[in-house]
Design an enzyme around this catalytic site. Structure first.
Site, PDB file in Angstrom:
ATOM      1  N   ASP A  24     -40.545 -42.614 -44.429  1.00 51.54           N
ATOM      2  CA  ASP A  24     -40.713 -43.400 -43.269  1.00 51.54           C
ATOM      3  C   ASP A  24     -39.290 -43.485 -42.883  1.00 51.54           C
ATOM      4  O   ASP A  24     -38.636 -44.158 -43.546  1.00 51.54           O
ATOM      5  CB  ASP A  24     -41.451 -44.344 -43.285  1.00 51.54           C
ATOM      6  CG  ASP A  24     -41.735 -45.289 -42.136  1.00 51.54           C
ATOM      7  OD1 ASP A  24     -41.170 -44.872 -40.905  1.00 51.54           O
ATOM      8  OD2 ASP A  24     -42.616 -46.107 -42.224  1.00 51.54           O
TER       9      ASP A  24
ATOM     10  N   ARG B  99     -38.306 -44.874 -39.992  1.00 51.86           N
ATOM     11  CA  ARG B  99     -38.108 -45.830 -38.914  1.00 51.86           C
ATOM     12  C   ARG B  99     -37.543 -47.250 -39.255  1.00 51.86           C
ATOM     13  O   ARG B  99     -37.150 -47.597 -40.407  1.00 51.86           O
ATOM     14  CB  ARG B  99     -39.784 -46.414 -38.373  1.00 51.86           C
ATOM     15  CG  ARG B  99     -40.389 -45.501 -37.989  1.00 51.86           C
ATOM     16  CD  ARG B  99     -42.060 -45.948 -37.617  1.00 51.86           C
ATOM     17  NE  ARG B  99     -42.594 -45.989 -38.650  1.00 51.86           N
ATOM     18  CZ  ARG B  99     -43.983 -46.544 -38.657  1.00 51.86           C
ATOM     19  NH1 ARG B  99     -44.531 -46.566 -37.816  1.00 51.86           N
ATOM     20  NH2 ARG B  99     -44.377 -46.686 -40.100  1.00 51.86           N
TER      21      ARG B  99
END
Length: 387
Positions: free
Chosen positions: A319, A321
């Protein structure tokens, strides 16, 4: 009114990284320098053309090398010695691979191409990884490629150490884009701090007719984040919010491979039912790897990899983000305490890291539609999402 020196420096740093990202995407050469004076010429592997590579070879002080992440190298079957940075037991640090003359740069990018023995084509051409002359510089080069939403693989042409800080002037003489490694490392959070509201409008939505959309833009003019505000916000109480990362395939096309579209529309309806709240629509497609790389990950999923393994096969973290933009928007809207609609504990931790108090978590999950069962299971079992 003139800008302060600190503000001007921040804007200049963000703009320099933005120019470097654009240059990588168009197949150009970027001059990168770290705080210790180590320098290199960088081209993104997936956009490296023969003319740019030839120029890089002519300007570099040593033979160019391929730099990619440990996971990408392992994905094509390379054995990484334990003493090499990014070896066994380490995080997804970059590794350096000699690039023999005549070998096409994109061999590192071909995830499915094997020879008759089943051995990946890259392994016929590439040597085992070697220690980088400047690990920090290699890390910055990979981060720059990621920021540009390109695969994390670059050609790096080493330059002599620049103890006199003259590399910027040299880059200008060579008509090359220059960027400092420190600015690359700080880009995401710096850009987040520069977010400013640039527009707002009343936009009646299905399920939430009393809605406004506020657009926020960073100082570099990059991609805007949106705040969908429903009703009248009372900041004296925890505000019901949802952090939603954009998903072109799910939100717009109604893809059944994920649950993004139903999460988006249901969150807006739930906020309207509650009476007020905010949905932050964040410009970070595919867990931060971008739409093109998400489609590449989909192709790998079709071959049997789950959503996390597919990202890692491409060389990304599970991930990518960040939630600094969300915290900035909330703070500038006067919101410091929230009730967060999420099943992802990481979102709670990230908001609190940036000073937003999460007073409560509101469950926000939906059953499988018959196409996304493995996706939902992976999020629960491997990413720690709550049901």
């Amino acid at each position: 009114m003139s800008s302060s020196p600190a503000h001007s420096r921040t804007a200049s740093a963000v703009a320099a990284v933005e120019r470097a990202m654009a240059e990588l995407r168009r197949g150009g050469i970027v001059v990168l320098r770290d705080a210790d004076g180590a320098g290199g010429l960088v081209i993104a592997a997936e956009s490296c053309g023969p003319r740019a590579l030839q120029r890089l070879q002519g300007l570099a002080q040593n033979a160019p090398v391929l730099v990619t992440t440990r996971r990408r190298a392992e994905a094509i079957g390379m054995e990484i010695p334990p003493h090499i940075a990014g070896g066994m037991g380490e995080t997804n640090k970059p590794i350096t691979i000699d690039l023999p003359e005549g070998v096409p740069v994109d061999v590192i990018l071909r995830p499915h191409e094997s020879d008759r023995t089943g051995r990946h084509v890259a392994l016929r051409h590439l040597s085992r990884p070697v220690a980088s002359h400047a690990p920090g510089l290699a890390q910055s080069a990979i981060e720059l490629a990621k920021l540009a939403r390109l695969l994390p693989a670059v050609v790096l042409g080493p330059l002599t150490r620049d103890t006199g800080n003259k590399r910027r002037d040299w880059a200008r003489e060579q008509d090359l884009v220059y960027v400092d490694a420190a600015d690359v490392a700080g880009y995401e959070e710096t850009a987040s701090r520069t977010l400013q509201q640039v527009a707002q409008a009343h936009v009646p939505l299905e399920g939430a007719e009393n809605a406004r959309i506020l657009a926020w833009r960073p100082s570099d003019g990059g991609k805007e984040h949106l705040a969908i505000v429903v009703g009248e916000i009372d900041t004296t109480e925890p505000v019901l919010i949802r952090l939603h990362s954009e998903c072109f395939t799910g939100d717009l096309l109604g893809s059944l491979r994920c649950d993004c579209g139903v999460q988006l529309r249901s969150a807006i309806a739930e906020i309207a039912k509650h009476g007020s709240g905010v949905l932050l629509y964040l410009a970070q497609e595919g867990r931060g790897i971008g739409l093109v790389n998400k489609l590449r990950a989909y192709e790998l999923q079709d071959d049997g990899f789950d959503t996390i393994d597919a990202n890692e096969q491409l060389g990304f973290d599970a991930d990518e983000r960040i939630y600094a933009p969300a915290a900035t928007m909330l703070s500038r809207m006067g919101i410091q305490r929230v009730r967060l609609m999420t099943n992802n504990p990481e979102k709670i931790a990230q908001l609190e890291r940036y000073g937003i108090e999460v007073a409560a978590r509101v469950q926000h999950s939906f059953p499988s539609n018959g196409h996304n069962e493995n996706y939902l299971r992976t999020k629960a079992e491997r990413a720690g999402h709550l049901l």
